[in-house]
Design a protein around this motif. Sequence first.
Motif, PDB file in Angstrom:
ATOM      1  N   ALA A 126     -12.674  44.724  24.527  1.00  0.00           N
ATOM      2  CA  ALA A 126     -11.465  44.145  25.195  1.00  0.00           C
ATOM      3  C   ALA A 126     -10.318  43.498  24.467  1.00  0.00           C
ATOM      4  CB  ALA A 126     -11.800  43.485  26.485  1.00  0.00           C
ATOM      5  N   GLY A 127     -11.176  42.807  23.634  1.00  0.00           N
ATOM      6  CA  GLY A 127     -10.357  41.971  22.508  1.00  0.00           C
ATOM      7  C   GLY A 127      -9.461  43.135  21.598  1.00  0.00           C
ATOM      8  N   SER A 128      -9.819  44.035  21.033  1.00  0.00           N
ATOM      9  CA  SER A 128      -9.045  44.989  20.308  1.00  0.00           C
ATOM     10  C   SER A 128      -8.168  45.680  21.197  1.00  0.00           C
ATOM     11  CB  SER A 128     -10.007  45.950  19.675  1.00  0.00           C
ATOM     12  OG  SER A 128     -11.001  45.581  18.832  1.00  0.00           O
ATOM     13  N   ALA A 129      -8.508  45.881  22.650  1.00  0.00           N
ATOM     14  CA  ALA A 129      -7.568  46.779  23.536  1.00  0.00           C
ATOM     15  C   ALA A 129      -6.452  45.684  23.873  1.00  0.00           C
ATOM     16  CB  ALA A 129      -8.312  46.846  24.863  1.00  0.00           C
ATOM     17  N   PHE A 130      -6.713  44.266  23.812  1.00  0.00           N
ATOM     18  CA  PHE A 130      -5.595  43.387  24.079  1.00  0.00           C
ATOM     19  C   PHE A 130      -4.778  43.539  22.901  1.00  0.00           C
ATOM     20  CE2 PHE A 130      -4.185  39.051  22.400  1.00  0.00           C
ATOM     21  CZ  PHE A 130      -3.205  38.798  23.422  1.00  0.00           C
ATOM     22  N   LEU A 183      -7.421  52.169  18.544  1.00  0.00           N
ATOM     23  CA  LEU A 183      -8.354  52.855  19.522  1.00  0.00           C
ATOM     24  C   LEU A 183      -9.612  52.981  18.986  1.00  0.00           C
ATOM     25  CD1 LEU A 183      -5.882  55.608  20.752  1.00  0.00           C
ATOM     26  CD2 LEU A 183      -6.861  53.567  22.099  1.00  0.00           C
ATOM     27  N   PHE A 184      -9.718  53.339  17.703  1.00  0.00           N
ATOM     28  CA  PHE A 184     -11.128  53.462  16.979  1.00  0.00           C
ATOM     29  C   PHE A 184     -11.816  52.053  17.003  1.00  0.00           C
ATOM     30  CE2 PHE A 184     -13.363  52.439  12.965  1.00  0.00           C
ATOM     31  CZ  PHE A 184     -14.568  53.168  13.214  1.00  0.00           C
ATOM     32  N   PHE A 185     -11.079  51.157  16.719  1.00  0.00           N
ATOM     33  CA  PHE A 185     -11.529  49.545  17.262  1.00  0.00           C
ATOM     34  C   PHE A 185     -12.038  49.222  18.133  1.00  0.00           C
ATOM     35  CE2 PHE A 185      -8.711  48.081  13.359  1.00  0.00           C
ATOM     36  CZ  PHE A 185      -9.527  48.721  12.341  1.00  0.00           C
ATOM     37  N   ILE A 186     -11.474  49.824  19.369  1.00  0.00           N
ATOM     38  CA  ILE A 186     -11.739  49.639  20.601  1.00  0.00           C
ATOM     39  C   ILE A 186     -13.057  50.343  20.922  1.00  0.00           C
ATOM     40  CG2 ILE A 186     -11.284  50.184  23.044  1.00  0.00           C
ATOM     41  CD1 ILE A 186      -8.253  49.920  22.376  1.00  0.00           C
ATOM     42  N   ILE A 187     -13.357  51.368  20.521  1.00  0.00           N
ATOM     43  CA  ILE A 187     -14.436  52.140  20.670  1.00  0.00           C
ATOM     44  C   ILE A 187     -15.817  51.796  19.975  1.00  0.00           C
ATOM     45  CG2 ILE A 187     -15.569  54.695  20.220  1.00  0.00           C
ATOM     46  CD1 ILE A 187     -12.616  55.587  20.922  1.00  0.00           C
ATOM     47  N   LEU A 188     -15.253  51.551  18.919  1.00  0.00           N
ATOM     48  CA  LEU A 188     -16.503  50.873  17.842  1.00  0.00           C
ATOM     49  C   LEU A 188     -17.107  49.476  18.577  1.00  0.00           C
ATOM     50  CD1 LEU A 188     -18.521  51.035  15.383  1.00  0.00           C
ATOM     51  CD2 LEU A 188     -16.536  50.122  13.949  1.00  0.00           C
ATOM     52  N   GLY A 189     -15.906  48.750  18.865  1.00  0.00           N
ATOM     53  CA  GLY A 189     -16.198  47.492  19.314  1.00  0.00           C
ATOM     54  C   GLY A 189     -17.281  47.527  20.532  1.00  0.00           C
ATOM     55  N   THR A 690     -17.334  51.191  31.104  1.00  0.00           N
ATOM     56  CA  THR A 690     -16.218  51.897  31.994  1.00  0.00           C
ATOM     57  C   THR A 690     -14.891  51.167  31.276  1.00  0.00           C
ATOM     58  OG1 THR A 690     -17.934  51.965  33.726  1.00  0.00           O
ATOM     59  CG2 THR A 690     -15.527  52.480  34.216  1.00  0.00           C
ATOM     60  N   VAL A 691     -14.906  49.995  31.278  1.00  0.00           N
ATOM     61  CA  VAL A 691     -13.715  49.433  31.067  1.00  0.00           C
ATOM     62  C   VAL A 691     -13.108  49.863  29.796  1.00  0.00           C
ATOM     63  CG1 VAL A 691     -12.647  47.104  30.183  1.00  0.00           C
ATOM     64  CG2 VAL A 691     -13.984  47.044  31.962  1.00  0.00           C
ATOM     65  N   CYS A 692     -13.694  49.927  28.934  1.00  0.00           N
ATOM     66  CA  CYS A 692     -13.445  50.328  27.227  1.00  0.00           C
ATOM     67  C   CYS A 692     -12.918  51.734  27.555  1.00  0.00           C
ATOM     68  CB  CYS A 692     -14.246  50.174  26.367  1.00  0.00           C
ATOM     69  SG  CYS A 692     -14.387  48.337  25.810  1.00  0.00           S
ATOM     70  N   GLY A 693     -13.835  52.790  28.385  1.00  0.00           N
ATOM     71  CA  GLY A 693     -13.443  54.155  28.347  1.00  0.00           C
ATOM     72  C   GLY A 693     -11.988  54.210  29.196  1.00  0.00           C
ATOM     73  N   VAL A 694     -11.769  53.420  30.154  1.00  0.00           N
ATOM     74  CA  VAL A 694     -10.580  53.502  31.087  1.00  0.00           C
ATOM     75  C   VAL A 694      -9.466  53.365  30.184  1.00  0.00           C
ATOM     76  CG1 VAL A 694      -9.390  52.645  33.022  1.00  0.00           C
ATOM     77  CG2 VAL A 694     -11.773  53.082  33.300  1.00  0.00           C
ATOM     78  N   VAL A 695      -9.636  51.851  29.619  1.00  0.00           N
ATOM     79  CA  VAL A 695      -8.286  51.603  28.553  1.00  0.00           C
ATOM     80  C   VAL A 695      -7.969  52.620  27.462  1.00  0.00           C
ATOM     81  CG1 VAL A 695      -7.941  49.764  26.913  1.00  0.00           C
ATOM     82  CG2 VAL A 695      -8.899  49.117  28.694  1.00  0.00           C
TER      83      VAL A 695
END
Length: 966
Positions: A126-130, A183-189, A690-695
């Motif tokens: 979520a931090g990387s998504a932010f 997006l890579f950072f979100i998935i990996l994190g 789910t959160v990261c997948g939806v983001v």
Amino acid sequence: MFRQIIGKIKSNPLRLAFSGAVVVLLGVLTIFAWDGITKRLLICVGLTVLSGLALLAPRLPNRISLPLLAVYLYYVPLKIFQRMELPMHDMSRIMDGVTELTIAFIICAYLVIFLFTQSSAVALGAGSAFFLVLFLVEYYIWKFRGDFLMPNDLGAAGTAISVMGNYNYGLSPEALYSVIYFLFFIILGSRIRIKMSRWVHVGVSVLAALLIGGWYYTVMDLPNPLGKEFVVNYWNIGDTRNLNGACMSYFWLLKDRKVDVPESYSEKALAVIAQAAAADYEMPGKTQQGPDIIMIMNEAWSDLRVLGNLETTQAYMPFADQISENALRGNLYVSILGGLTANSEFEGLTGNSLSLLSPTVIPYQNQVQHDMPSLARVLKAQGYETMAMHPSGEYTWNRKRVYTYFGFDTFIHQGVWEVPYEYVKGFISDACNYREIVHRYETRNRDAPFFLFDVTIQNHGGYYGEVPLDIDLVRVGETAAEEAGNLYDVQTYLNLIKISDDAFRELVSYFEQVEDPVLLCMFGDHQPILGDNFYEAVFSGQNLSEHEKNLRKYIVPYVIWANYEVDWKEYGDMSANYLPAVMMECAGLPLPPFYQYLMELKEEYPVLTRRGCLGRDGQLADIADLWDEEPIYQYRMLQYINSTKRIIWKRSLWKQSGMRDKAKVGTLCLRRIINRNRNLRKGDIMKGKTVCGVVVAYVLLAVMMGTLHSRSQAIPWYEKYAVVCHALGRTAEGDAATNSREAFVYNYMQGQRVFEADLQITSDGVMVLRHDWYQELGQAEAFGWTEQERWAVTEQEFLNAPVYGKYTPLTLADWFAIMKKYPDIYMVTDTKYSDQVEEQFRLFVDTAIDNGYEDVLSRVVVQIYYKEMYDEVTAVYPFGNLIWTLYYIGYPDSRQILEFMEQKEIPVLVMPSSWWDGQKRSDLENSDIKVYVHTVDDEEEARQRMEEGVRGIYSDDIPPYILQNR
């Protein structure tokens, strides 16, 4: 183990499908992000594959997750910082210490999320998504506005949402490259899950809180974090990002706008102050009701005689010195010297004092963030039509927003100027400025009284150049001028003041003939900064303390004049914050309680500035010494309510806007979305699946749709701009074909956005902006040329020889840096004929890529001179903007033109203006081809060609607004 992993994947086809969808979508984004750089393509492919594998991988044990977490926190924050900044600038000017503070902020953002969720996967994902969302917000603010997210932008979110549909949301390849990284950072994190016991959770949480608090204290409370002094460029606020990055720029502005609440502050106390002011205030006798009011803040207008003895061969402000009938004159004390014009403007329009604010604050940039009381708003409430005016860009010092918050009905800036331009030293002259005032006055709404506030620009700093030096210095202080050293800047400045004085005399002469009552005020914003030798000479023999010398540098004149009989009292010397109340009183208008209080305060403390305060007894004091004195304390409370609270009618508008209802609707919609997704479970949310997948899914789809939409719907440059500025345009001094930095800046200010540049190659293989190696351009002597022989010079020789001895020559790399800084400009190439086109354009492209400016190539418009050149150019780089110009091959059969341009999808045809006639118009009338003609410097010819069907012109000096109503 491998078989177990395969088995788990087979048992969960949904995960496999989601992973495959992400890989496909990232692959599509890679296609758009690739701009010909093989390394970048390989990185994008690698990130895409790794993202798919990370989504398929089972939960990792702590022995793997912990080292992966360490690597993540070591590498990712730095990369996030870089990928947030590089699509907007090359980071070459980032100040020392900014990188460390930004990395620490990114880590703190992860820790904040961890404190709330107690999940490492959610915190990192979520931090990387932010930061991905923050990057997109920053990118679009930079794209549409040219600066970055600022504290007051959060209060304008509703306005931004209301106009979202008016913009093109396409991303550059560089920006898409950043999106793939994020997006890579979100998935990996989201895959790094650390199992912790209860007490480990507690310990990590305590440590996280301490680190967050330490960062906040270091950045927001320490005057110099890390022992370094960080700079905010308030004049060009967009440039602050180049120095501090977007994140730290936001915090520096937030830090500067902080206003302390006065002790014992309450609305009841304010009411008592207002009642007391109303009881004590006595309105002078009214001589005239409701005159039209013209208020002028004249750039750097000052009388240097306040510093000491100054003798000149002739008077430099004779008219302002002698004006006395129905007039007041005096000294105005301000808080600035040599710059920060907007600060005096703030005091002169609001009645607030900079002496009560932080020493580094610029209210126009970081405090005026909502509707505020001002002289304009007070007059508007009394029926006045209100207009602000400034002969420069609408965004300088954030004026476009500020004037709206102050209640002005209209803002007249250079882009909507209606009288012919006239320049002095590269700036619109005071005479031209005042002609625009007269024009606006004559076309005003005569059914309402009129208030116009104007800020001039003629006397802006840089006291050199082509200014007639009719006035000479004779003596400065006790020293003869010739013995005081180089005083060229002082002489130039005094001659500018004489030009201003002549223009002011003409303006007063005009209003003397006007029948309607008019009140006119002119004051300076600050003195200029001049050489040390001048100050040493002018202060000599006066026995002044350093404080007294310093205070004299902050004195400017003011003049208030009326074209009708008046019986004003003397106001004497005062500081700029009293001007609004004085103007209302001179106009015979009822004063609001705050202005009544100001008039009472003025009797006690006529001068309140950052540089010093003067009481009624003339004693000099520092504001800190008066901080708790009752009148100053009351002033602090009044200014606090003025600066920090929305005025009452803004509040009522907010209550009527339905924002609370909209919030309820938004909450209801969110609940429905969650309820419909029956597979969403609280446990999954906390684990980050789910959160990261939806983001990821939503961001991917949004970016793809925005990019595809922009590719199909983006408005091409030739649909937006009717003028191509030839050779970067004519300079302010009238020199053409210089291809210089000064030419660009001057013409950009005129509204030009498409610039044609001539290109040559130096003897050491560097591409530069120059028409050819034969034109003299005032550089022949520096180059060692003779009348008989001229040759290509080296890059260093080229840069060391100013054009005509005064204009800055540009390399292509310099020009690309300008294009990076100004994201709304286009370049049209003029490479001339060459038998080595591929080598020529390979150098062109390499110059962009090697210097980190490859994204600007999307705004390069390549001129093609003959058919074969098309293949040679496109073999080097897939330029998206091409035009075909005819001056090299002449005008062929129209069938050849149409077939070639249609085949190659070239939308614009360029030819000399003299070639355009009825036959060519007939040849092309059923075609979608747009025609530009060159070079047209006569306005009548330009209008005629536009009426005859051409889309636009090349011109040295015709600005776009001349043709905007074609």
